[in-house]
Design a protein around this motif. Structure first.
Motif, PDB file in Angstrom:
ATOM      1  N   ASN A 431       0.827  -1.197   0.000  1.00  0.00           N
ATOM      2  CA  ASN A 431       0.000   0.000   0.000  1.00  0.00           C
ATOM      3  C   ASN A 431       0.867   1.254   0.000  1.00  0.00           C
ATOM      4  O   ASN A 431       0.587   2.220  -0.716  1.00  0.00           O
ATOM      5  CB  ASN A 431      -0.921  -0.037   1.226  1.00  0.00           C
ATOM      6  CG  ASN A 431      -1.954   1.065   1.213  1.00  0.00           C
ATOM      7  OD1 ASN A 431      -1.640   2.202   1.526  1.00  0.00           O
ATOM      8  ND2 ASN A 431      -3.178   0.728   0.850  1.00  0.00           N
ATOM      9  N   ARG A 440      -5.166   3.389  -6.752  1.00  0.00           N
ATOM     10  CA  ARG A 440      -5.026   3.415  -5.300  1.00  0.00           C
ATOM     11  C   ARG A 440      -6.158   2.640  -4.612  1.00  0.00           C
ATOM     12  O   ARG A 440      -5.969   2.050  -3.542  1.00  0.00           O
ATOM     13  CB  ARG A 440      -5.015   4.872  -4.818  1.00  0.00           C
ATOM     14  CG  ARG A 440      -4.962   5.043  -3.298  1.00  0.00           C
ATOM     15  CD  ARG A 440      -3.673   4.444  -2.731  1.00  0.00           C
ATOM     16  NE  ARG A 440      -3.712   4.372  -1.279  1.00  0.00           N
ATOM     17  CZ  ARG A 440      -3.236   5.299  -0.470  1.00  0.00           C
ATOM     18  NH1 ARG A 440      -2.682   6.390  -0.966  1.00  0.00           N
ATOM     19  NH2 ARG A 440      -3.299   5.140   0.826  1.00  0.00           N
ATOM     20  N   HIS A 441      -7.341   2.620  -5.212  1.00  0.00           N
ATOM     21  CA  HIS A 441      -8.467   1.905  -4.594  1.00  0.00           C
ATOM     22  C   HIS A 441      -8.159   0.417  -4.412  1.00  0.00           C
ATOM     23  O   HIS A 441      -8.618  -0.204  -3.453  1.00  0.00           O
ATOM     24  CB  HIS A 441      -9.735   2.087  -5.431  1.00  0.00           C
ATOM     25  CG  HIS A 441      -9.624   1.579  -6.836  1.00  0.00           C
ATOM     26  ND1 HIS A 441      -9.031   2.297  -7.852  1.00  0.00           N
ATOM     27  CD2 HIS A 441     -10.015   0.411  -7.392  1.00  0.00           C
ATOM     28  CE1 HIS A 441      -9.072   1.606  -8.964  1.00  0.00           C
ATOM     29  NE2 HIS A 441      -9.652   0.447  -8.723  1.00  0.00           N
ATOM     30  N   ASP A 444      -5.836   0.150  -1.293  1.00  0.00           N
ATOM     31  CA  ASP A 444      -6.598   0.400  -0.067  1.00  0.00           C
ATOM     32  C   ASP A 444      -7.495  -0.790   0.262  1.00  0.00           C
ATOM     33  O   ASP A 444      -7.651  -1.159   1.428  1.00  0.00           O
ATOM     34  CB  ASP A 444      -7.441   1.664  -0.218  1.00  0.00           C
ATOM     35  CG  ASP A 444      -6.617   2.930  -0.061  1.00  0.00           C
ATOM     36  OD1 ASP A 444      -5.534   2.857   0.544  1.00  0.00           O
ATOM     37  OD2 ASP A 444      -7.042   3.985  -0.537  1.00  0.00           O
ATOM     38  N   MET A 445      -8.058  -1.406  -0.771  1.00  0.00           N
ATOM     39  CA  MET A 445      -8.921  -2.560  -0.522  1.00  0.00           C
ATOM     40  C   MET A 445      -8.114  -3.744  -0.025  1.00  0.00           C
ATOM     41  O   MET A 445      -8.553  -4.495   0.860  1.00  0.00           O
ATOM     42  CB  MET A 445      -9.684  -2.936  -1.804  1.00  0.00           C
ATOM     43  CG  MET A 445     -10.835  -3.889  -1.563  1.00  0.00           C
ATOM     44  SD  MET A 445     -12.056  -3.224  -0.423  1.00  0.00           S
ATOM     45  CE  MET A 445     -12.301  -4.614   0.658  1.00  0.00           C
ATOM     46  N   THR A 466     -12.528   4.718   1.693  1.00  0.00           N
ATOM     47  CA  THR A 466     -11.663   5.450   0.765  1.00  0.00           C
ATOM     48  C   THR A 466     -11.653   4.780  -0.606  1.00  0.00           C
ATOM     49  O   THR A 466     -11.746   5.450  -1.640  1.00  0.00           O
ATOM     50  CB  THR A 466     -10.228   5.525   1.315  1.00  0.00           C
ATOM     51  OG1 THR A 466     -10.255   6.146   2.601  1.00  0.00           O
ATOM     52  CG2 THR A 466      -9.331   6.323   0.391  1.00  0.00           C
ATOM     53  N   ALA A 467     -11.551   3.457  -0.619  1.00  0.00           N
ATOM     54  CA  ALA A 467     -11.557   2.722  -1.893  1.00  0.00           C
ATOM     55  C   ALA A 467     -12.855   2.948  -2.648  1.00  0.00           C
ATOM     56  O   ALA A 467     -12.862   3.141  -3.867  1.00  0.00           O
ATOM     57  CB  ALA A 467     -11.342   1.235  -1.638  1.00  0.00           C
ATOM     58  N   HIS A 468     -13.975   2.949  -1.932  1.00  0.00           N
ATOM     59  CA  HIS A 468     -15.271   3.171  -2.577  1.00  0.00           C
ATOM     60  C   HIS A 468     -15.368   4.587  -3.126  1.00  0.00           C
ATOM     61  O   HIS A 468     -15.893   4.801  -4.225  1.00  0.00           O
ATOM     62  CB  HIS A 468     -16.400   2.913  -1.585  1.00  0.00           C
ATOM     63  CG  HIS A 468     -17.757   3.262  -2.126  1.00  0.00           C
ATOM     64  ND1 HIS A 468     -18.271   2.696  -3.278  1.00  0.00           N
ATOM     65  CD2 HIS A 468     -18.707   4.138  -1.679  1.00  0.00           C
ATOM     66  CE1 HIS A 468     -19.465   3.191  -3.519  1.00  0.00           C
ATOM     67  NE2 HIS A 468     -19.749   4.075  -2.579  1.00  0.00           N
ATOM     68  N   MET A 470     -12.949   6.462  -4.180  1.00  0.00           N
ATOM     69  CA  MET A 470     -12.069   6.596  -5.341  1.00  0.00           C
ATOM     70  C   MET A 470     -12.600   5.869  -6.567  1.00  0.00           C
ATOM     71  O   MET A 470     -12.323   6.259  -7.701  1.00  0.00           O
ATOM     72  CB  MET A 470     -10.681   6.053  -4.997  1.00  0.00           C
ATOM     73  CG  MET A 470      -9.939   6.844  -3.928  1.00  0.00           C
ATOM     74  SD  MET A 470      -9.508   8.495  -4.455  1.00  0.00           S
ATOM     75  CE  MET A 470      -8.260   8.138  -5.690  1.00  0.00           C
ATOM     76  N   ALA A 471     -13.362   4.788  -6.354  1.00  0.00           N
ATOM     77  CA  ALA A 471     -13.873   3.976  -7.475  1.00  0.00           C
ATOM     78  C   ALA A 471     -15.268   3.460  -7.124  1.00  0.00           C
ATOM     79  O   ALA A 471     -15.412   2.325  -6.650  1.00  0.00           O
ATOM     80  CB  ALA A 471     -12.916   2.829  -7.775  1.00  0.00           C
ATOM     81  N   PRO A 477     -15.140  -3.070  -2.165  1.00  0.00           N
ATOM     82  CA  PRO A 477     -15.371  -2.214  -0.995  1.00  0.00           C
ATOM     83  C   PRO A 477     -16.826  -2.226  -0.531  1.00  0.00           C
ATOM     84  O   PRO A 477     -17.090  -2.195   0.681  1.00  0.00           O
ATOM     85  CB  PRO A 477     -14.965  -0.816  -1.490  1.00  0.00           C
ATOM     86  CG  PRO A 477     -14.043  -1.058  -2.619  1.00  0.00           C
ATOM     87  CD  PRO A 477     -14.532  -2.312  -3.272  1.00  0.00           C
TER      88      PRO A 477
END
Length: 543
Positions: A431, A440-441, A444-445, A466-468, A470-471, A477
């Motif tokens: 990470n 990055r998602h 983070d996932m 955060t992952a959600h 971003m995407a 997520p």
């Protein structure tokens, strides 16, 4: 007629010139090219939905955030006026914009021997949109080539190759700084050769080389702090700076070449050079080389949607036809693993290809860290061979410690082998090394998964959120946000996330999450959260 099937809908034609046909059969003309681009971006997106930020970056990438946001609002207002009675087709919230799937019919596939170009003639003069458009066009080319035999893969000529790269260590020979630079350059050269089909030289460019890219590496001592390392990428011909990165890390004796910040710098420099190559091709409108086509494919892979994975597979297949580089096979292996884990129909129908892809990739280069990482993931996640998976994952990391995918794959292996805390440490390294990477998602996932298994539930919740953000169309997520919120009694939030997931995954239900052993939430099962009484109260909730 195919067009008659869409009566009562807004018909969106993307092959050939962009066209909109209203419910009365009349064409709707959009005056602004960016309005046409906006509809096209939504029409080929997962569930016809994208975040405002994503759309702004594709249509107004040369503007500041506030100016791009204002431009998007203005475009939406104009679009609604031009759509007239069909304005409800276009919907928006504070974060997202989408097309009502019950009110549209999209024609974006090659039909029969149709030679029409995707969005023919659409020119928005934005390099991010152009990159997206070229990817979409290339993703549609192989299907035509294979069915009609009229389009051949372009030859790999000098004009179609990426510019050569010269890595220059700037410290004095035999100095401590020069030793540090040379060891770092070893790592950097390995990453470049694994990731790009590019000629790499460890020297100053010769006078006859008219258009090189130069990566200058400089190490320096920082009094009381340790060592510093700086990488500067510039165009050799115009001396224009393309990217600069620097790290200062503590040192105890020997140069800290294995420090995570140094590994991150090597990875970021490789990514920056690849981005520079890609942008250079898009701006000059030259033919993309194989490694840059693969780069586009990789971005698609980590959206994990069936359509994007299929397009990525076609791009990788075409890249391999141009240049038989083992990394293209490695990514196709990884893609096949994802398709099978995510239960996509394509994954089931092509599962027989996986052993051959692995054998071919290893035959080409058994020391390539991406080949080893993808092979390890296939052994672990498809074949269930944990012993082989752990050993191959360790070999991947030995080959290139600046490759975050090697750290990620070893983390998965350790997790499956019961070493949860060690797995979490490795995942956090992945990470941090890839912290500035566009996907990055995904990282983070990955950290959210190991956080769940090691009972760091608050960290897992933040990482998944955060992952959600971003995407939004990335499904993992949403699965974990549903379960984590349900397990702590936040039922309203769990139901909200579950409803979003249901839009992307129509067969989702709380019952499937809790009871289907094949459902892709292995970390939740390993953590015991699926047995939480608070979560199981939602078992029969109807979404």
């Amino acid at each position: 007629m195919e067009e008659d099937e869409g009566r009562g809908h807004l018909q969106i034609f993307l092959m050939g010139p962009f066209r909109l046909i209203g419910e009365d059969g009349q064409e709707i003309v959009l005056r602004a090219a960016k309005a046409r681009g906006l509809i096209a971006l939504l029409a080929v997106s997962p569930v016809f939905r994208r975040s405002r930020i994503w759309l702004q970056d594709k249509l107004w990438s040369d503007r500041g955030r506030e100016q791009a946001s204002a431009s998007l609002r203005q475009a939406l207002s104009q679009l609604r006026d031009e759509l007239g009675a069909l304005d409800s087709v276009l919907q928006a919230s504070r974060d997202d914009i989408w097309l009502n799937p019950s009110r549209i019919k999209v024609f974006d596939k090659v039909q029969g021997t149709d030679q029409a170009e995707f969005l023919e003639g659409l020119d928005l003069r934005d390099h991010e949109f152009e990159a997206w458009l070229r990817t979409e066009r290339m993703a549609r080319l192989p299907a035509v080539a294979k069915s009609t035999k009229t389009i051949a893969a372009p030859p790999q000529t000098r004009a179609g190759k990426a510019r050569p790269v010269y890595i220059v260590a700037q410290g004095a020979p035999r100095s401590t700084e020069r030793l540090y630079e040379d060891i770092f350059v070893d790592c950097l050269e390995c990453s470049l050769r694994e990731s790009l089909t590019v000629d790499v030289y460890r020297r100053d460019p010769p006078a006859i080389e008219i258009d090189p890219l130069i990566m200058a590496v400089q190490a320096f001592a920082v009094s009381g702090q340790g060592h510093g390392l700086r990488v500067h990428i510039e165009e050799g011909r115009r001396r224009r700076t393309l990217w600069t990165g620097m790290r200062i890390v503590p040192a105890n004796g020997a140069p800290p070449v294995e420090h995570k910040d140094v590994l991150a710098l090597a990875y970021e420099a490789t990514e920056a050079l690849a981005d520079a190559q890609l942008l250079d091709r898009l701006r000059s409108r030259e033919q993309l080389d194989a490694s840059l086509m693969a780069r586009m494919a990789i971005r698609k892979i980590f959206m994990l949607t069936p359509d994007e994975l299929e397009r990525a597979d076609l791009l990788l297949d075409q890249a391999f036809e141009i240049d038989a580089h083992p990394q293209f096979l490695a990514w196709r292996i990884q893609l096949r693993v994802i398709q099978q884990l995510e239960r996509h129909p394509q994954g089931q129908s092509t599962s027989h290809e996986l052993p051959k892809l692995i054998a071919d990739a290893l035959a080409l280069d058994p020391t390539n860290s991406m080949v080893l990482a993808a092979t390890a993931n296939a052994k672990l996640l498809v074949e269930g061979d944990v012993v082989a998976g752990v050993e191959i994952a360790r070999a991947s990391l030995r080959m290139n410690s600046s490759n975050p995918f090697a750290w990620d794959c070893l983390s998965i292996a350790l997790l499956m082998n019961g070493a949860s805390e060690e797995a979490h440490r490795h995942q956090m390294w992945a990470n941090q090394i890839a912290a500035r990477y566009p996907i990055r998602h995904f990282w983070d996932m990955g950290a959210a998964l190991t956080s769940v298994v090691t009972n760091r539930h608050e960290d897992a919740l933040k990482l998944a959120q955060t992952a959600h953000a971003m995407a939004p169309s990335f499904r993992p997520p949403l699965r974990y946000l549903t379960a984590l919120n349900g397990a702590i009694g936040q039922h309203e939030a769990a139901i909200t996330y579950a409803a979003k997931l249901r839009e992307l995954e129509p067969d989702f239900s709380f019952e499937r999450l809790l009871s289907d052993s094949a459902y892709p939430v292995a970390a939740l099962r390993r953590s015991g959260l699926l047995t939480s009484g608070a979560l199981r109260e939602l078992r029969h909730h109807s979404l």
